[in-house]
Design an enzyme around this catalytic site. Structure first.
Site, PDB file in Angstrom:
ATOM      1  N   GLN A 128       4.526  -6.831   4.293  1.00  0.00           N
ATOM      2  CA  GLN A 128       3.601  -6.703   5.343  1.00  0.00           C
ATOM      3  C   GLN A 128       2.174  -6.970   4.787  1.00  0.00           C
ATOM      4  O   GLN A 128       1.322  -6.498   5.318  1.00  0.00           O
ATOM      5  CB  GLN A 128       3.651  -5.303   5.945  1.00  0.00           C
ATOM      6  N   CYS A 129       1.985  -7.861   3.947  1.00  0.00           N
ATOM      7  CA  CYS A 129       1.001  -8.352   3.158  1.00  0.00           C
ATOM      8  C   CYS A 129       0.368  -9.573   3.677  1.00  0.00           C
ATOM      9  O   CYS A 129       1.298 -10.506   3.995  1.00  0.00           O
ATOM     10  CB  CYS A 129       0.879  -8.086   1.731  1.00  0.00           C
ATOM     11  N   GLY A 130      -1.131  -9.919   3.562  1.00  0.00           N
ATOM     12  CA  GLY A 130      -1.441 -11.291   3.912  1.00  0.00           C
ATOM     13  C   GLY A 130      -0.948 -12.321   2.811  1.00  0.00           C
ATOM     14  O   GLY A 130      -0.978 -13.358   3.097  1.00  0.00           O
TER      15      GLY A 130
ATOM     16  N   THR B 228       2.109 -12.241   1.961  1.00  0.00           N
ATOM     17  CA  THR B 228       3.916 -12.411   2.126  1.00  0.00           C
ATOM     18  C   THR B 228       4.333 -13.623   2.095  1.00  0.00           C
ATOM     19  O   THR B 228       5.514 -13.942   1.357  1.00  0.00           O
ATOM     20  CB  THR B 228       4.250 -11.338   3.196  1.00  0.00           C
TER      21      THR B 228
END
Length: 165
Positions: free
Chosen positions: A44-46, A48
Site C-alpha cells: 500500500q505504498c506509493g 508499490t
C-alpha cells in the site's frame, strides 16, 4: 544512496533464512555464487508499482543467475494485514513469481538478522519501502539504493550486469 564503497563492500554478508510467504524457509545461502537483489516491499505504498519492475528484472536476468527477493514489511505501516493477503495481492496485481519472504521487520532492534548485518557492515538501513540491497556472488554488498531508484534503472541493471559477466 549509491554504491557502497571501501572496506564495507569487501565484507561478506552471511547466509540468512527468511520465512517464505509460500511456507517453509528461503535460505540466501542456497543462492551463493549468484547476485541477489533484496528489496523491502509494501503493498500500500506509493512505490508499490515497482513490483512490476522487480518482476521484469527477475525475468530478464534469472536465467543468468539473478535472484530478486521481495521482503514485505510493515515497518512503515503500509503493508496488508497478513502474508496471505500480500501473496494474493502480488500474484493478482503483478503476476509475481519471484521469491518472497513473509512479512518481516527490516529496521530497528527487531530487524531481521540480514538487515542488521547489512547495517553493521555498511551503515545502510531502509528508510522507506522499496529500498534495494544488491549482494554479489561472493556475499559482498555491492550496492544499496533508496525507494526512488527504480528496479530497472541503469544504476541497478549496470551493477547486476557486471556481476553476471
Amino acid at each position: 544512496m549509491g554504491l557502497v564503497a571501501g572496506a564495507a563492500a569487501q565484507a561478506g554478508v552471511s547466509a540468512h533464512e527468511f520465512a517464505s510467504i509460500d511456507g517453509g524457509m528461503l535460505n540466501t545461502g542456497d543462492w551463493a555464487g549468484q547476485p541477489v537483489l533484496v528489496v523491502n516491499t509494501a503493498s500500500q505504498c506509493g512505490f508499490t508499482g515497482q513490483y512490476e519492475g522487480l518482476q521484469a528484472l527477475y525475468d530478464a536476468y534469472r536465467d543468468q543467475g539473478l535472484v530478486v527477493l521481495a521482503v514485505p514489511s510493515d515497518d512503515f505501516n503500509q503493508e496488508l494485514g497478513s502474508a496471505e493477503e500480500v501473496k494474493e495481492f502480488c500474484e493478482m496485481t503483478f503476476g509475481l513469481d519471484l521469491p518472497m519472504a513473509d512479512i518481516t521487520r527490516v529496521k530497528g532492534k527487531n530487524a531481521h538478522p540480514f538487515y542488521r548485518e547489512v547495517a553493521e557492515e555498511t551503515g545502510f538501513v531502509p528508510r522507506w519501502n522499496f529500498n534495494k540491497v544488491l549482494i554479489g556472488p561472493e556475499g559482498d554488498v555491492v550496492g544499496t539504493w533508496g525507494s526512488s531508484t527504480k528496479p530497472q534503472s541503469p544504476k541497478i541493471t549496470g551493477a547486476i550486469e557486471t556481476l553476471l559477466r
